[in-house]
Design an enzyme around this catalytic site. Sequence first.
Site, mmCIF file in Angstrom:
data_model
loop_
_atom_site.group_PDB
_atom_site.id
_atom_site.type_symbol
_atom_site.label_atom_id
_atom_site.label_comp_id
_atom_site.label_asym_id
_atom_site.label_seq_id
_atom_site.Cartn_x
_atom_site.Cartn_y
_atom_site.Cartn_z
ATOM 1 N N ASP A 108 18.301 -6.166 -1.662
ATOM 2 C CA ASP A 108 17.228 -5.892 -2.636
ATOM 3 C C ASP A 108 17.184 -4.408 -2.973
ATOM 4 O OD1 ASP A 108 13.608 -6.419 -2.827
ATOM 5 O OD2 ASP A 108 15.185 -6.458 -4.362
ATOM 6 N N LYS A 140 2.602 0.000 6.993
ATOM 7 C CA LYS A 140 2.720 -1.204 6.160
ATOM 8 C C LYS A 140 1.913 -2.266 6.897
ATOM 9 C CE LYS A 140 6.459 -3.874 3.989
ATOM 10 N NZ LYS A 140 7.923 -3.917 3.762
ATOM 11 N N ALA A 166 1.857 -7.121 1.674
ATOM 12 C CA ALA A 166 1.620 -5.916 2.471
ATOM 13 C C ALA A 166 0.863 -4.856 1.689
ATOM 14 C CB ALA A 166 2.963 -5.336 2.912
ATOM 15 N N LYS A 221 0.993 -1.214 -2.680
ATOM 16 C CA LYS A 221 1.201 -2.520 -2.040
ATOM 17 C C LYS A 221 2.535 -3.115 -2.463
ATOM 18 C CE LYS A 221 -1.660 -5.262 -5.213
ATOM 19 N NZ LYS A 221 -2.173 -4.296 -6.191
ATOM 20 N N LEU A 272 -1.640 3.875 -0.255
ATOM 21 C CA LEU A 272 -0.422 4.386 -0.909
ATOM 22 C C LEU A 272 0.142 3.397 -1.902
ATOM 23 C CD1 LEU A 272 1.322 6.018 2.197
ATOM 24 C CD2 LEU A 272 -0.292 7.030 0.585
HETATM 25 C C1 5FR Z 1 2.279 10.296 0.421
HETATM 26 O O1 5FR Z 1 3.230 9.240 0.463
HETATM 27 C C2 5FR Z 1 3.129 8.315 -0.568
HETATM 28 C C3 5FR Z 1 2.255 8.435 -1.641
HETATM 29 C C4 5FR Z 1 2.259 7.423 -2.593
HETATM 30 C C5 5FR Z 1 1.306 7.577 -3.719
HETATM 31 O O2 5FR Z 1 0.891 8.672 -4.054
HETATM 32 N N1 5FR Z 1 0.898 6.450 -4.287
HETATM 33 C C6 5FR Z 1 -0.087 6.501 -5.370
HETATM 34 C C7 5FR Z 1 -1.404 5.963 -4.817
HETATM 35 C C8 5FR Z 1 -2.423 5.877 -5.941
HETATM 36 N N2 5FR Z 1 -1.916 5.054 -7.054
HETATM 37 C C9 5FR Z 1 -2.921 5.006 -8.117
HETATM 38 C C10 5FR Z 1 -0.659 5.601 -7.602
HETATM 39 C C11 5FR Z 1 0.419 5.645 -6.537
HETATM 40 C C12 5FR Z 1 3.120 6.317 -2.502
HETATM 41 C C13 5FR Z 1 3.994 6.215 -1.424
HETATM 42 C C14 5FR Z 1 3.977 7.217 -0.439
HETATM 43 N N3 5FR Z 1 4.759 7.219 0.684
HETATM 44 C C15 5FR Z 1 5.392 6.198 1.326
HETATM 45 C C16 5FR Z 1 5.162 4.840 1.040
HETATM 46 C C17 5FR Z 1 5.931 3.914 1.750
HETATM 47 C C18 5FR Z 1 6.846 4.361 2.701
HETATM 48 C C19 5FR Z 1 7.016 5.713 2.961
HETATM 49 N N4 5FR Z 1 6.276 6.595 2.278
HETATM 50 C C20 5FR Z 1 7.481 3.217 3.215
HETATM 51 C C21 5FR Z 1 8.554 3.226 4.243
HETATM 52 N N5 5FR Z 1 6.991 2.141 2.626
HETATM 53 N N6 5FR Z 1 6.038 2.544 1.739
HETATM 54 C C22 5FR Z 1 5.383 1.628 0.937
HETATM 55 C C23 5FR Z 1 5.104 0.361 1.449
HETATM 56 C C24 5FR Z 1 4.448 -0.551 0.622
HETATM 57 CL CL1 5FR Z 1 4.059 -2.110 1.244
HETATM 58 C C25 5FR Z 1 4.086 -0.253 -0.676
HETATM 59 C C26 5FR Z 1 4.366 1.006 -1.170
HETATM 60 C C27 5FR Z 1 3.926 1.355 -2.541
HETATM 61 C C28 5FR Z 1 4.912 0.858 -3.548
HETATM 62 C C29 5FR Z 1 6.100 1.709 -3.434
HETATM 63 N N7 5FR Z 1 7.250 1.110 -3.317
HETATM 64 O O3 5FR Z 1 5.950 2.929 -3.453
HETATM 65 C C30 5FR Z 1 5.017 1.947 -0.373
#
Ligand code: 5FR
Length: 307
Positions: free
Chosen positions: A152, A58, A40, A36, A34
């Site tokens: 933050d 995470k 993490a 980084k 999802l």
């Molecule tokens: C289906 O749920 C998700 C999908 C995606 C997503 O589609 N990311 C895409 C993956 C492919 N790349 C190319 C584009 C982003 C991103 C986040 C999702 N959900 C999602 C992500 C979540 C959480 C809940 N739910 C929590 C809580 N912590 N984190 C978490 C934790 C970390 Cl260390 C890093 C990230 C990514 C950076 C960010 N701030 O989004 C997220």
Amino acid sequence: RSSAEPAHTESMTIIEEVVKDKGVIRRYSKGKFLGKGGFAKCYEFINLDDEKKVQAAKIIPKSSLTKNRARQKLISEIKIHKSLNHTNIVKFQHFFEDQENVYILLEMCANQTMNELIKRRKRLTELEVQCYLLQILYSIKYLHDNRVIHRDLKLGNLFLSDKMQIKLGDFGLATKLDYEGERKRTICGTPNYIAPEILEAKETGHSFEVDVWSFGVIAFTLLIGKPPFETNDVKSTYKKIRTNDYSFPEQIQISSAAKNMIKKILITDPSKRPTVDELFYDDFFKTGGSIPKLLPVSTLACPPSAS
Ligand SMILES: COc1cc(C(=O)NC2CCN(C)CC2)ccc1Nc1cc2c(cn1)c(C)nn2-c1cc(Cl)cc(CCC(N)=O)c1
């Protein structure tokens, strides 16, 4: 470990396809990556023993926790996040470790963060900003009422659930005051929407007002499309924050209520900023019509009025 499982497999892979939590014999299937944050990495985890419940895992490699400061930061994040329970705060569901990693299982927010939303939409209508800012105020009020400062607050820490509800996450820089009136003096890690009193490392320290400052930066960013003090290098951004150097771009029309609220918040002297409780009564939220509790998923792509 069951005798059937050869000992050496555990050391060969970093994150196994099926991860076992020895504590309570839970098994998870690692889903898609999802994203980084810091050391993490975040993956979709499907809980094989609980109706395929999907969680955001995470995962912090233990190799990144050798320094005491990094360990303390993770322990503080878990201790604070574990104690919170509010509909606008990401639910901390479980944590466990194996030889390589620490796993923090968190509430899945399928519609990513407000960062992705702003990247797609450029900027939001005032109705949407009222709806999102109210939810963010509820989450900050809950933290401050429990003597927690997030420190933050930023679009990347504001997650959107499948129902488009705001969920505040990432307590890596949060702190809990031991007593009313305590002032914090140190912070490690670079908060993005950092308040001037933290930059100046004022001997008077900092407190809840830093979250109100970040709230003002978030409000400006959602309405205008970019943060008020943004430049292409950190030093210049810090200078603009310290000298309170920001302005509303002429070409973007926003209401005077929105401008006045932001001006009241982005004040260098923290004692002059409104508290979260006062912000609920700001004119910006006094609309003739009611403010929707949730927005339709269609607004991930286009404004609500264009229906
Ligand atoms: C289906 O749920 C998700 C999908 C995606 C997503 O589609 N990311 C895409 C993956 C492919 N790349 C190319 C584009 C982003 C991103 C986040 C999702 N959900 C999602 C992500 C979540 C959480 C809940 N739910 C929590 C809580 N912590 N984190 C978490 C934790 C970390 Cl260390 C890093 C990230 C990514 C950076 C960010 N701030 O989004 C997220």
